[in-house]
Design a protein around this motif. Structure first.
Motif, PDB file in Angstrom:
ATOM      1  N   GLY A 226     -42.531  41.742  26.796  1.00 14.19           N
ATOM      2  CA  GLY A 226     -43.709  41.702  27.658  1.00 14.19           C
ATOM      3  C   GLY A 226     -44.218  40.292  27.832  1.00 14.19           C
ATOM      4  N   ASP A 227     -45.529  40.128  27.875  1.00 15.08           N
ATOM      5  CA  ASP A 227     -46.119  38.802  28.023  1.00 15.08           C
ATOM      6  C   ASP A 227     -47.594  38.893  27.676  1.00 15.08           C
ATOM      7  OD1 ASP A 227     -46.367  36.120  28.520  1.00 15.08           O
ATOM      8  OD2 ASP A 227     -45.545  36.180  30.538  1.00 15.08           O
ATOM      9  N   ALA A 228     -48.286  37.770  27.655  1.00 16.46           N
ATOM     10  CA  ALA A 228     -49.708  37.718  27.347  1.00 16.46           C
ATOM     11  C   ALA A 228     -50.366  36.638  28.192  1.00 16.46           C
ATOM     12  CB  ALA A 228     -49.938  37.432  25.857  1.00 16.46           C
ATOM     13  N   CYS A 229     -51.659  36.790  28.429  1.00 16.78           N
ATOM     14  CA  CYS A 229     -52.409  35.778  29.169  1.00 16.78           C
ATOM     15  C   CYS A 229     -53.856  35.793  28.697  1.00 16.78           C
ATOM     16  CB  CYS A 229     -52.329  35.998  30.685  1.00 16.78           C
ATOM     17  SG  CYS A 229     -53.202  37.477  31.251  1.00 16.78           S
ATOM     18  N   ILE A 230     -54.580  34.725  29.028  1.00 17.73           N
ATOM     19  CA  ILE A 230     -55.983  34.583  28.640  1.00 17.73           C
ATOM     20  C   ILE A 230     -56.804  34.219  29.872  1.00 17.73           C
ATOM     21  CG2 ILE A 230     -57.628  33.412  27.128  1.00 17.73           C
ATOM     22  CD1 ILE A 230     -55.351  32.648  25.304  1.00 17.73           C
ATOM     23  N   ASP A 231     -57.973  34.862  29.983  1.00 17.60           N
ATOM     24  CA  ASP A 231     -58.926  34.505  31.030  1.00 17.60           C
ATOM     25  C   ASP A 231     -60.264  34.235  30.346  1.00 17.60           C
ATOM     26  OD1 ASP A 231     -60.114  34.054  33.476  1.00 17.60           O
ATOM     27  OD2 ASP A 231     -60.623  36.156  33.776  1.00 17.60           O
ATOM     28  N   SER A 232     -60.860  33.088  30.615  1.00 17.52           N
ATOM     29  CA  SER A 232     -62.102  32.743  29.934  1.00 17.52           C
ATOM     30  C   SER A 232     -62.883  31.747  30.766  1.00 17.52           C
ATOM     31  CB  SER A 232     -61.800  32.145  28.549  1.00 17.52           C
ATOM     32  OG  SER A 232     -62.996  31.847  27.852  1.00 17.52           O
TER      33      SER A 232
END
Length: 773
Positions: free
Chosen positions: A609-615
């Motif tokens: 899969g994968d991962a991401c960050i929003d901030s």
């Protein structure tokens, strides 16, 4: 090659029939770039006192565009047929637009010249903006042409003529427009769209006089000012270099290991796009003497302004009111250079601030025009929005940096695990020997465990950790984690969970998933020192070919999305850009290794899969993990508890290990649990032990040996002798890195190796050897 049917002029006397005409007529020597002859009307037109003065006039300050257009007349005109075109002439430094009739001639059989007649001037019938746009169209490197709706060339600027030559008669049933494209269907589609009043923008392989090139082709419908018929206005930009770079980038991406390669070969290069026609291009025209700047409407629209708003800013603040503050000094230096060296064109990228406050990058391309005395009088050029391309370059550099760090940390983890094996083995031997300072020994063993956790995080980021994925009910995994989270977080943090009722099973290593979520939760807790809310949501997601990338690069398929959101202080953009980097932390020295989020990213990608960050600052942080759906249903798991160490009964174990410290520690550990031990540091040394009368009953072999040797070299050599002695391989890297090379082994151990794990593996393998069958 000389065209034979052109007029040849031997002397000025050959032109006596034109001398008394009131129409300005002159002959220009293209090779020498000077005036060869002129009638009285032409001498007056050029504001010269007499013919000798005009013939002696210096035209060396003419622009490259003017020289190129003159050469095109000589090279492309057929026979004695004149060419009519609009030029801007500068007699006495004053610009005069005029329609000229140009007929190529030979001068004394050696030089190429042009017989030029002024049909009429346009100064009184064409407005200033139109003249500027016409001049920009001639000067620009962008090829612009007008075609009838059956594909015949009606008009083109000098760049188009240089690439494609003049209009030609139909050849093989092909129109002028079809002849330009390798794939003539592009021409058909273009004309169909123009008939339907639609625009077109595409990349196409086109034929040019200098070979095949990739062009960005744009087209819109317009009207012929002569006939009033609808026409196709086509512009072309040479993107061959960008296209080749994109192809090279895609080929390079194919050999990159892991998701960076998968992601970068999906990224489409953002190309610089010029306006679809001259009147739609982002153009500037600066009058040096009056210091007035004209910007075309498309540039004003690009910055989000209305025309009056834009001009109010220019009048009150000048160009500085539109420039990004950090680029103002650079921009003025560019302008100063352009004035000092007008012959050198500019090609620079600067930032402009839009009405809404956002910043956009523009590529400025243009040149300075000078009068007959070489004094700069005007600057014209194009502005191309390259914001997306700049963002792509920044993203690619970040991806390559993360991949390089991943490769480095994987290698460090391998060597570190060898050191931990020595420390752990000797500490456990001290425990078994009953040393008095048991508390000190316990601290050593605990420190080794922490070091092992550190290498696990390193390997997780590098996508090299040992994973044991199975099908899991995500609802049960998260439900079991909820109590742990409440104990881990302060009483001021509220934990909420929202899980879809029909969540798909996921194919993951459950223990590593729990560790990843705990790392995210700890970061969220630290970002909410005064308390807040931590929300975990899970839902099913299907990623198709046309699904937006969601900030991640995923193969099409079924996934389960886990989103962890906090109400903390959030991150600044520069912090967010580095959040996944290993060892990057904003918590200060001693308050974290900086490996938590990098482990989350590595685990997600290694799991498929994968991962991401929003901030955003003061607006919380949202971390999203996408995990692949399992194609099998979860099965019940049976928990096991570690038992007592399984001791040997004097069996002979041979240790093949090139590191003396690791070899010594392993030998003492094996001896302490009841085995006889022999050792070697090379493949040949280990093979020699097999011919002894009391040969080894099991080999414990390091996978990576010195001097270019490999543990699998020994394994293959041993099996080649038909010897069935069991072999246990070991390495500082997990078996997932070595799967192709370990299929002949009976077991695999990952360093650091505890006495318990070593005893369990050897006893299990030896017990299989003694089973009947």
């Amino acid at each position: 090659m000389k065209i034979l049917n052109r007029l040849t002029l031997k002397s000025h006397g050959d032109l006596r029939q034109f001398a008394a005409l009131k129409t300005p007529i002159w002959v220009f020597d293209v090779d020498a770039h000077c005036m060869w002859w002129a009638n009285a009307a032409a001498v007056h037109f050029w504001k010269a006192p007499d013919l000798p003065s005009l013939l002696a006039r210096d035209f060396s300050t003419d622009t490259d565009t003017a020289r190129r257009r003159l050469r095109q007349v000589v090279d492309t005109a057929s026979g004695s047929t004149p060419i009519q075109d609009t030029w801007t002439l500068y007699p006495g430094g004053t610009p005069i637009p005029a329609l000229l009739s140009c007929q190529p001639v030979w001068l004394n059989d050696t030089s190429a010249g042009i017989l030029i007649e002024v049909h009429r001037t346009h100064a009184d019938v064409v407005d200033a903006d139109t003249l500027r746009l016409m001049e920009a169209a001639r000067a620009t490197a962008l090829a612009v042409a007008t075609f009838s709706l059956d594909g015949q060339l009606l008009a083109q600027n000098p760049s188009s003529a240089a690439w494609h030559g003049p209009a030609r008669a139909r050849s093989g049933g092909r129109s002028d427009l079809e002849a330009r494209f390798v794939d003539r269907e592009i021409a058909h589609d273009l004309l169909d769209r123009i008939r339907a009043d639609q625009s077109l923008s595409c990349e196409a392989l086109v034929r040019r006089s200098d070979g095949l090139h990739w062009h960005l082709v744009s087209a819109r419908r317009g009207r012929d000012p002569i006939t009033g018929d609808y026409v196709a206005i086509v512009s072309e930009e040479d993107i061959s270099e960008q296209y080749q770079q994109r192809q090279q980038q895609q080929r390079a991406n194919q050999i990159l290991e892991g998701t960076v390669a998968e992601r970068t070969d999906r990224l489409r290069a953002s190309e610089e796009r010029y306006a679809l026609a001259t009147e739609m291009a982002a153009i500037w025209d600066w009058d040096v003497k009056s210091n007035k700047v004209f910007f075309s409407p498309s540039f004003i629209r690009d910055l989000g302004y209305k025309k009056q708003e834009f001009h109010d800013i220019l009048r009150e603040e000048g160009i500085d009111g539109l420039l990004f503050p950090d680029d103002a000094a650079t921009f003025h230096a560019i302008v100063d250079q352009l004035v000092r060296t007008p012959d050198a064109p500019i090609s620079e990228e600067v930032r402009f601030v839009m009405k809404d406050g956002n910043v956009r990058w523009f590529h400025a391309q243009g040149r300075m025009l000078c009068d007959d005395m070489g004094v700069p009088i005007r600057s014209v050029g194009l502005l191309t929005d390259v914001t997306r391309r700049r963002a792509l370059e920044t993203s690619l550099m970040a991806a390559q940096r993360l991949e390089a760090i991943g490769q480095l940390t994987g290698g460090i983890a391998h060597d570190f695990n060898n050191l931990l094996t020595v420390i752990q083995g000797n500490a456990q031997l001290l425990q078994e020997a009953g040393e008095t300072d048991k508390e000190l020994i316990e601290e050593i063993v605990t420190a080794v465990g922490r070091g092992a956790d550190l290498t696990t995080h390193l390997l997780a980021f590098a996508r090299r950790q040992m994973l044991k994925p199975t099908a899991h009910d995500l609802g049960k995994v998260l439900g079991g984690l909820q109590n742990t989270l409440r104990r881990l977080l302060t009483e001021y943090v509220t934990v909420k969970m929202e899980l879809d009722a029909d969540l798909w099973p996921v194919w993951v290593d459950a223990s590593r998933l729990e560790a990843a979520l705990l790392n995210v939760a700890i970061n969220a807790r630290d970002a909410m020192p005064n308390g807040g809310t931590l929300q975990i949501c899970a839902r099913n997601r299907v990623v198709a070919e046309d699904t937006p990338n969601l900030g991640m690069e995923l193969e099409p398929g079924a996934y389960v999305e886990i989103a962890v959101t906090d109400t903390g202080r959030g991150m600044l953009p520069e912090t967010l850009a580095r959040a996944f980097e290993p060892f990057f932390s904003t918590k200060g020295v001693g308050r974290g290794s900086g490996l938590g989020l990098s482990m989350v990213l590595g685990f997600s990608r290694q799991s498929g899969g994968d991962a991401c960050i929003d901030s955003q600052p003061n607006n919380g942080t949202r971390v999203v993990l996408m995990l692949p759906r399992s194609q099998t249903s979860p099965s019940a798991t049976v928990s096991t508890t570690p038992g007592q160490i399984r001791r040997g009964s004097g069996e002979h174990i041979h240790v093949l290990e090139d590191n003396p410290s690791v070899q010594s520690a392993l030998a003492r550990m094996l001896t302490s649990i009841g085995y006889r031990v022999s050792t070697s540091t090379t493949v040949n040394g280990a093979l020699q032990s097999t011919i002894a009368q009391d040969g080894p009953q099991l080999f414990l072999v390091d996978l990576i040996l010195g001097a270019g040797q490999h543990g699998t070299d020994f394994l293959r050599a041993l099996r080649a002798t038909n010897a069935q002695t069991p072999v246990v391989l070991m390495s500082g890297l997990p078996e997932t890195e070595m799967r192709v090379e370990t299929t002949l082994a009976d077991a695999y151990l990952t360093k650091p190796i505890s006495t318990n794990h070593l005893a369990q593996a050897i006893a299990t393998v030896l017990s299989r050897e003694h089973q009947p069958g």
